[in-house]
Design an enzyme around this catalytic site. Sequence first.
Site, PDB file in Angstrom:
ATOM      1  CE1 TYR A   1      -4.063   1.430  -0.557  1.00  0.00           C
ATOM      2  CE2 TYR A   1      -3.590   2.735   1.390  1.00  0.00           C
ATOM      3  CZ  TYR A   1      -4.354   2.494   0.265  1.00  0.00           C
ATOM      4  OH  TYR A   1      -5.406   3.311  -0.043  1.00  0.00           O
TER       5      TYR A   1
ATOM      6  NE  ARG B   1      -8.636  12.532  -2.988  1.00  0.00           N
ATOM      7  CZ  ARG B   1      -7.710  12.034  -2.161  1.00  0.00           C
ATOM      8  NH1 ARG B   1      -6.521  12.578  -2.074  1.00  0.00           N
ATOM      9  NH2 ARG B   1      -7.972  10.961  -1.429  1.00  0.00           N
TER      10      ARG B   1
ATOM     11  CE  LYS C   1      -8.079   2.449   2.436  1.00  0.00           C
ATOM     12  NZ  LYS C   1      -7.316   3.696   2.503  1.00  0.00           N
TER      13      LYS C   1
ATOM     14  CD  GLU D   1      -9.438   4.555  -0.492  1.00  0.00           C
ATOM     15  OE1 GLU D   1      -8.373   5.139  -0.243  1.00  0.00           O
ATOM     16  OE2 GLU D   1     -10.273   4.261   0.385  1.00  0.00           O
ATOM     17  CG  ASP D   2      -7.614   7.538  -3.336  1.00  0.00           C
ATOM     18  OD1 ASP D   2      -7.785   8.090  -2.245  1.00  0.00           O
ATOM     19  OD2 ASP D   2      -6.567   6.938  -3.630  1.00  0.00           O
TER      20      ASP D   2
ATOM     21  CG  ASP E   1     -10.022   8.859   0.307  1.00  0.00           C
ATOM     22  OD1 ASP E   1      -8.890   8.390   0.460  1.00  0.00           O
ATOM     23  OD2 ASP E   1     -10.779   8.504  -0.613  1.00  0.00           O
TER      24      ASP E   1
ATOM     25  CG  ASN F   1      -0.302   9.171   2.433  1.00  0.00           C
ATOM     26  OD1 ASN F   1       0.784   8.942   2.929  1.00  0.00           O
ATOM     27  ND2 ASN F   1      -1.441   8.838   3.005  1.00  0.00           N
TER      28      ASN F   1
END
Length: 565
Positions: free
Chosen positions: A104, A157, A175, A246-247, A270, A418
Amino acid sequence: MEPKTKKQRSLYIPYAGPVLLEFPLLNKGSAFSMEERRNFNLLGLLPEVVETIEEQAERAWIQYQGFKTEIDKHIYLRNIQDTNETLFYRLVNNHLDEMMPVIYTPTVGAACERFSEIYRRSRGVFISYQNRHNMDDILQNVPNHNIKVIVVTDGERILGLGDQGIGGMGIPIGKLSLYTACGGISPAYTLPVVLDVGTNNQQLLNDPLYMGWRNPRITDDEYYEFVDEFIQAVKQRWPDVLLQFEDFAQKNAMPLLNRYRNEICSFNDDIQGTAAVTVGTLIAASRAAGGQLSEKKIVFLGAGSAGCGIAEMIIAQTQREGLSEEAARQKVFMVDRFGLLTDKMPNLLPFQTKLVQKRENLSDWDTDSDVLSLLDVVRNVKPDILIGVSGQTGLFTEEIIREMHKHCPRPIVMPLSNPTSRVEATPQDIIAWTEGNALVATGSPFNPVVWKDKIYPIAQCNNAFIFPGIGLGVIASGASRITDEMLMSASETLAQYSPLVLNGEGLVLPELKDIQKVSRAIAFAVGKMAQQQGVAVKTSAEALQQAIDDNFWQAEYRDYRRTSI
């Protein structure tokens, strides 16, 4: 609580020969017994020696150490995952400290950027906008019928790297690997999904190897209708599934969460997962520094959906500790690229409006500028806590950190952006600029800092301390929704496992070797809160713990028996 050791029942399967060896969830490789080799037409297809999973894991570890770059190690581990999932998880759990940053963050960022280049074998589901009318058929093609956790992204993103198109699939894969490695959720119950709605990344569109839909991203009604088709298809196929967003880009993340969190069991890691682990870290750090979180003044750099999500959860936690909502909000200051968020600032996003400070209350501030910079805010607020979620490197300057330390003897500094290349300041610098007095937690992994012959361990504020336990708790309790109170119970439980609080020294967060124990404790707290909130059927504490133990998958081979399809 450790799960009770229970004898694994034999597994009856219809597959045999090369088909069985190509099935990652069932393949044992050289660990098939001689009886299994005879019964499943494997004689002669494997070397003579029958090995244990530990012997296989030792060979894999030796091979792993032969790779020199992190991306090559990532590719190697993904190959094992796509060949023999049980071995993959045994290997990862044997070396979690070493391998979590490889499977990850931060290495997964490079894997997403190079997804089409390093692609070897399909994993998960790819749903392109071109195939939107085949949504039900696509989900019916998933061979695992009992899916319990889905992680979905649209790749817009990815970490701090922006639009990676179909390459974003690396994030759901990584994940879900942590859901299993840290939370004990069987890989047979997990499904990574990427919604391929195009990309605005010109480099990808120009790449002849790019495997996604070569089209600018769809937007507005087209986009939301497509996502809704996906959600409805998921509800039809797996009505009790836990869906993790996610993202997704900031403009879509909060609207999607608000739209679907009460329609399907879902959350956005997130926003909510980051908030939960951050609040858990802050509860522990505040206790270690002396006092409660409600006594601290907090400054954020970054006022996007993640930063605002953290801020709202901090406000909720400080209200639990006794503050009024008004008093809680007055202690949180949000700074973005345009300066401090105030009620006089135009073009605020909906989720930012409740986090502004009244400009009239700042009339006595020491500043000559209409735009209140991070330094202005730190100088005037004199915060106890500084949190970075800006995605921009180097913004926590020496001047800012020293100014904070001037008024706060034990500052809590959390550069959470990150990957590592986007961190607001390095732990080494923060420790030096505060004369060794700062409590530091980061979003990406960092080695311990040595300053003036003293070693300072750096905690990674890793969502993996939260979301696997939430997932396990939801599955074990049968929760139909994830409430804010369930997330806050996860934060409080995490704080209870802080070595710094328990022992007066060490990390502010638990060590990775304890992450399964922490995940089980969080699962129990989340499941119990779900029952109290009325989103799960009430049971005894013993029954809930038993359900957690029963659902906690271990990376061990089971004995196989042959059956017909």
